[in-house]
Design a protein around this motif. Structure first.
Motif, PDB file in Angstrom:
ATOM      1  N   ALA A 166     -10.736  12.173   6.556  1.00  0.00           N
ATOM      2  CA  ALA A 166     -11.112  10.852   6.160  1.00  0.00           C
ATOM      3  C   ALA A 166      -9.963  10.095   5.583  1.00  0.00           C
ATOM      4  O   ALA A 166      -9.338  10.682   4.724  1.00  0.00           O
ATOM      5  CB  ALA A 166     -12.346  10.798   5.102  1.00  0.00           C
ATOM      6  N   PRO A 167      -9.684   8.819   6.049  1.00  0.00           N
ATOM      7  CA  PRO A 167      -8.457   8.079   5.607  1.00  0.00           C
ATOM      8  C   PRO A 167      -8.602   7.814   4.160  1.00  0.00           C
ATOM      9  O   PRO A 167      -9.831   7.649   3.532  1.00  0.00           O
ATOM     10  CB  PRO A 167      -8.550   6.721   6.142  1.00  0.00           C
ATOM     11  N   ALA A 168      -7.461   7.886   3.287  1.00  0.00           N
ATOM     12  CA  ALA A 168      -7.499   7.495   1.802  1.00  0.00           C
ATOM     13  C   ALA A 168      -7.893   6.193   1.520  1.00  0.00           C
ATOM     14  O   ALA A 168      -7.704   5.527   2.293  1.00  0.00           O
ATOM     15  CB  ALA A 168      -6.067   7.950   1.181  1.00  0.00           C
ATOM     16  N   GLU A 169      -8.885   6.194   0.303  1.00  0.00           N
ATOM     17  CA  GLU A 169      -9.341   4.851   0.022  1.00  0.00           C
ATOM     18  C   GLU A 169      -8.097   3.849  -0.388  1.00  0.00           C
ATOM     19  O   GLU A 169      -7.317   4.442  -1.141  1.00  0.00           O
ATOM     20  CB  GLU A 169     -10.348   5.064  -1.063  1.00  0.00           C
ATOM     21  N   THR A 170      -8.227   2.732  -0.175  1.00  0.00           N
ATOM     22  CA  THR A 170      -6.941   1.795  -0.385  1.00  0.00           C
ATOM     23  C   THR A 170      -7.604   0.554  -1.231  1.00  0.00           C
ATOM     24  O   THR A 170      -8.656   0.202  -0.790  1.00  0.00           O
ATOM     25  CB  THR A 170      -6.243   1.110   0.527  1.00  0.00           C
ATOM     26  N   ARG A 171      -6.941   0.276  -2.243  1.00  0.00           N
ATOM     27  CA  ARG A 171      -7.753  -1.258  -2.973  1.00  0.00           C
ATOM     28  C   ARG A 171      -7.475  -2.272  -2.122  1.00  0.00           C
ATOM     29  O   ARG A 171      -6.455  -2.461  -1.711  1.00  0.00           O
ATOM     30  CB  ARG A 171      -6.706  -1.197  -4.510  1.00  0.00           C
ATOM     31  N   PRO A 172      -8.258  -3.037  -2.244  1.00  0.00           N
ATOM     32  CA  PRO A 172      -8.185  -4.445  -1.239  1.00  0.00           C
ATOM     33  C   PRO A 172      -7.201  -5.097  -2.181  1.00  0.00           C
ATOM     34  O   PRO A 172      -7.337  -5.234  -3.417  1.00  0.00           O
ATOM     35  CB  PRO A 172      -9.583  -5.071  -1.523  1.00  0.00           C
ATOM     36  N   ILE A 173      -6.411  -5.935  -1.299  1.00  0.00           N
ATOM     37  CA  ILE A 173      -5.516  -7.006  -1.957  1.00  0.00           C
ATOM     38  C   ILE A 173      -5.995  -8.507  -2.021  1.00  0.00           C
ATOM     39  O   ILE A 173      -6.579  -8.764  -0.770  1.00  0.00           O
ATOM     40  CB  ILE A 173      -4.202  -6.841  -1.418  1.00  0.00           C
ATOM     41  N   ASN A 174      -6.141  -8.927  -3.118  1.00  0.00           N
ATOM     42  CA  ASN A 174      -6.698 -10.303  -3.180  1.00  0.00           C
ATOM     43  C   ASN A 174      -5.442 -11.121  -2.656  1.00  0.00           C
ATOM     44  O   ASN A 174      -4.376 -11.277  -3.281  1.00  0.00           O
ATOM     45  CB  ASN A 174      -7.136 -10.787  -4.507  1.00  0.00           C
ATOM     46  N   GLU A 204      -0.457  17.952  -5.898  1.00  0.00           N
ATOM     47  CA  GLU A 204      -0.154  16.447  -6.540  1.00  0.00           C
ATOM     48  C   GLU A 204       0.910  15.860  -5.407  1.00  0.00           C
ATOM     49  O   GLU A 204       1.992  16.343  -5.512  1.00  0.00           O
ATOM     50  CB  GLU A 204       0.128  16.438  -7.873  1.00  0.00           C
ATOM     51  N   LEU A 205       0.741  14.663  -4.825  1.00  0.00           N
ATOM     52  CA  LEU A 205       1.774  14.227  -3.820  1.00  0.00           C
ATOM     53  C   LEU A 205       2.055  12.844  -4.300  1.00  0.00           C
ATOM     54  O   LEU A 205       1.412  12.046  -4.822  1.00  0.00           O
ATOM     55  CB  LEU A 205       1.169  14.301  -2.275  1.00  0.00           C
ATOM     56  N   SER A 206       3.306  12.476  -3.857  1.00  0.00           N
ATOM     57  CA  SER A 206       3.795  11.248  -4.065  1.00  0.00           C
ATOM     58  C   SER A 206       3.158  10.235  -2.929  1.00  0.00           C
ATOM     59  O   SER A 206       2.621  10.926  -1.775  1.00  0.00           O
ATOM     60  CB  SER A 206       5.182  11.005  -3.912  1.00  0.00           C
ATOM     61  N   ASP A 207       3.169   9.022  -2.880  1.00  0.00           N
ATOM     62  CA  ASP A 207       2.531   8.101  -1.867  1.00  0.00           C
ATOM     63  C   ASP A 207       3.235   8.423  -0.534  1.00  0.00           C
ATOM     64  O   ASP A 207       2.683   8.510   0.559  1.00  0.00           O
ATOM     65  CB  ASP A 207       2.914   6.576  -2.422  1.00  0.00           C
ATOM     66  N   ALA A 208       4.756   8.418  -0.318  1.00  0.00           N
ATOM     67  CA  ALA A 208       5.205   8.767   0.843  1.00  0.00           C
ATOM     68  C   ALA A 208       4.826  10.271   1.417  1.00  0.00           C
ATOM     69  O   ALA A 208       4.416  10.396   2.698  1.00  0.00           O
ATOM     70  CB  ALA A 208       6.877   8.995   0.589  1.00  0.00           C
ATOM     71  N   GLU A 209       4.798  11.368   0.547  1.00  0.00           N
ATOM     72  CA  GLU A 209       4.310  12.493   0.950  1.00  0.00           C
ATOM     73  C   GLU A 209       2.761  12.370   1.481  1.00  0.00           C
ATOM     74  O   GLU A 209       2.574  12.927   2.455  1.00  0.00           O
ATOM     75  CB  GLU A 209       4.291  13.537   0.065  1.00  0.00           C
ATOM     76  N   ARG A 210       2.111  11.759   0.740  1.00  0.00           N
ATOM     77  CA  ARG A 210       0.410  11.625   1.134  1.00  0.00           C
ATOM     78  C   ARG A 210       0.420  10.910   2.476  1.00  0.00           C
ATOM     79  O   ARG A 210      -0.405  11.287   3.452  1.00  0.00           O
ATOM     80  CB  ARG A 210      -0.111  11.050   0.003  1.00  0.00           C
ATOM     81  N   GLN A 211       1.262   9.864   2.902  1.00  0.00           N
ATOM     82  CA  GLN A 211       1.135   8.954   4.158  1.00  0.00           C
ATOM     83  C   GLN A 211       1.523   9.968   5.051  1.00  0.00           C
ATOM     84  O   GLN A 211       1.077   9.861   6.228  1.00  0.00           O
ATOM     85  CB  GLN A 211       1.889   7.775   3.968  1.00  0.00           C
ATOM     86  N   GLY A 212       2.823  10.649   4.874  1.00  0.00           N
ATOM     87  CA  GLY A 212       3.130  11.551   5.972  1.00  0.00           C
ATOM     88  C   GLY A 212       2.398  12.602   6.408  1.00  0.00           C
ATOM     89  O   GLY A 212       2.005  13.010   7.529  1.00  0.00           O
ATOM     90  N   LEU A 213       1.685  13.276   5.266  1.00  0.00           N
ATOM     91  CA  LEU A 213       0.809  14.263   5.464  1.00  0.00           C
ATOM     92  C   LEU A 213      -0.343  14.029   6.291  1.00  0.00           C
ATOM     93  O   LEU A 213      -0.964  14.388   6.960  1.00  0.00           O
ATOM     94  CB  LEU A 213       0.510  15.200   4.010  1.00  0.00           C
ATOM     95  N   ASP A 214      -1.117  12.841   5.770  1.00  0.00           N
ATOM     96  CA  ASP A 214      -2.098  12.120   6.423  1.00  0.00           C
ATOM     97  C   ASP A 214      -1.836  12.060   7.767  1.00  0.00           C
ATOM     98  O   ASP A 214      -2.519  12.343   8.884  1.00  0.00           O
ATOM     99  CB  ASP A 214      -2.612  11.109   5.827  1.00  0.00           C
ATOM    100  N   ARG A 215      -0.967  11.425   8.348  1.00  0.00           N
ATOM    101  CA  ARG A 215      -0.512  11.236   9.848  1.00  0.00           C
ATOM    102  C   ARG A 215      -0.468  12.557  10.491  1.00  0.00           C
ATOM    103  O   ARG A 215      -0.817  12.588  11.576  1.00  0.00           O
ATOM    104  CB  ARG A 215       0.841  10.508   9.936  1.00  0.00           C
TER     105      ARG A 215
END
Length: 449
Positions: free
Chosen positions: A347-355, A321-332
């Motif tokens: 595969a890139p992590a799914e992101t919610r669309p912003i209205n 289980e990772l934080s957002d910062a850890e997840r982003q750094g690890l994905d890169r």
């Protein structure tokens, strides 16, 4: 479990009292004796109880010395008008009661800290002249020259005749540092952070601090903290990381101390890398659970071309289980490593669309753009208020106040906290996750009302 009695919360001193700093120091000592007595030795308890039983002027002068930097002092430089007895008389009594050492052994560094250049020049003029130096050498040069010829520790009288500049050493400074640690929960804060403030001006949430909520569960926990602090001090002095590494305490079960050890290992790894010891940096970061340490470990392995090793560690870490910062750094990192080890890019992590929607308004003349936007959006059936960042924070505080001020170990050390000490720590939420989830659940069933 220890119960909480608001009547036992210590009172704060009034700044109108010229000895207010002493009253606050007594508060600290009594708090530690009441809440951490089992973490002190019998001799330490006797010293602290003896301190509380001293005459007022003796306690006041001792408090002033404890608050100052170091443990060596010149008697001729001590002047405290609020004391109703001459300082030399108080010093003599403290020497006879073994609170002060009257003829301490000091080294050259300590001597140069205690005395000015004008005082040192005549004392060492003959020595400097014999070594081929004039009387007007700067203080740093004088010290460097003398250090090669006057080594070792010696009493003040063997350095030179200082006249009325009597030097004394404060005894038990290590014990007062231990007390400071148990009260504040750190050694970063000085005595003046508590002793020289008017605490009565601030309203503090009454938190039930019990034995179960203490950060230090046993004396070895305090010893472990002090050992880690010594390692950190050495790193700050840029002592080579390989010399500090053997002094780092091993893994600990105390969660609060474990997080501090993780940060120490992060810094030791940084220092080791700067000093060219990449292997030690990798070892230190591998043993740290700090998110920055794990990312730094992977990046260093990349720079060392150890791509497969970095890939294996990253893939294993990805399952946690990772934080957002850890997840982003690890994905890169995984994206960079994949082609180097012959693996498909994750595969890139799914992101919610912003209205999003946009409004263009004339530049306001008398109000800010925020107020202009609020006026534009305002409707009788849906009024708009401009609250900057206060609304969400305020609602969150109202909903989760009992969790934020829950006395988990390492959060509250004394009754004068404006908030939990670990509020900005990376494991703040994790240590209270179940309680936060319970609070948010009340939004669904109406219990929040």
């Amino acid at each position: 479990m220890t119960t909480f009695d608001p009547a036992t919360v210590p009172r704060t001193a009034d700044l109108e009292n010229p000895l207010y700093y002493l009253k606050n120091m007594e508060t600290v000592v009594r708090w530690v004796l009441d809440h951490h007595r089992d973490l002190l030795t019998g001799s330490e308890i006797r010293v602290l109880e003896t301190f509380l039983g001293l005459e007022t002027v003796e306690k006041a002068l001792l408090t002033r010395l404890v608050m100052r930097s170091g443990d060596l002092f010149r008697a001729d430089k001590l002047a405290y008008p609020e004391l109703d007895s001459p300082v030399p008389e108080i010093l003599s009594r403290l020497v006879s009661e073994d609170w002060l050492e009257s003829e301490p052994v000091i080294d050259l560094d300590e001597l140069f800290r205690l005395f000015t250049l004008a005082e040192l020049r005549p004392a060492f003029a003959d020595v400097l002249q014999n070594l081929g130096h004039g009387r007007s050498v700067p203080k740093a040069t004088m010290k460097a020259v003398l250090s090669d010829h006057l080594s070792g520790d010696r009493p003040m009288a063997e350095w030179f005749d200082a006249g009325d500049a009597r030097v004394v050493r404060l005894q038990h400074m290590a014990l007062f540092d231990r007390v400071r640690l148990m009260f504040f929960g750190n050694l970063r804060q000085s005595w003046s952070d508590f002793v020289l403030v008017e605490l009565g001006y601030q309203a503090y949430e009454q938190v039930p601090i019990s034995r179960e909520s203490r950060a230090f569960d046993c004396r070895s926990d305090v010893d472990c903290y002090l050992a880690m602090q010594e390692c950190r001090d050495q790193l700050d002095r840029e002592v080579p990381a390989p010399e500090v590494w053997p002094q780092v305490p091993g893994p600990v079960t105390n969660v609060w101390l474990a997080s501090r050890r993780d940060r120490l290992l992060l810094e030791l790894g940084r220092q080791a890398e700067r000093q060219g010891d990449r292997e030690l940096a990798l070892i230190a970061w591998a043993q740290s659970r700090h998110r920055e340490a794990r990312l730094k470990q992977l990046r260093l392995l990349e720079r060392m071309k150890r791509h497969q090793e970095a890939w294996d560690i990253a893939r294993h870490w990805q399952r946690e289980e990772l934080s957002d910062a850890e997840r982003q750094g690890l994905d890169r990192i995984l994206k960079r490593l994949a082609p180097r080890v012959g693996e498909p890019k994750p595969a890139p992590a799914e992101t919610r669309p912003i209205n999003e929607w946009h409004v263009s308004l004339p530049r306001p003349e008398a109000v800010s753009v925020e107020w202009a936007a609020a006026e534009h959006l305002n409707r009788p059936e849906a009024p708009v208020a401009y609250v900057e960042n206060t609304l969400i924070n305020g609602l969150f505080g109202l909903l989760c106040w009992p969790v934020i001020f829950k006395p988990v170990p390492g959060a509250f050390f004394h009754p004068f906290h404006t908030g939990p000490a670990d509020l900005t720590r990376e494991d703040f939420v994790e240590r209270r996750r179940c309680d936060f989830e319970a609070c948010f659940a009340t939004l669904g069933d109406g219990g929040y009302r």
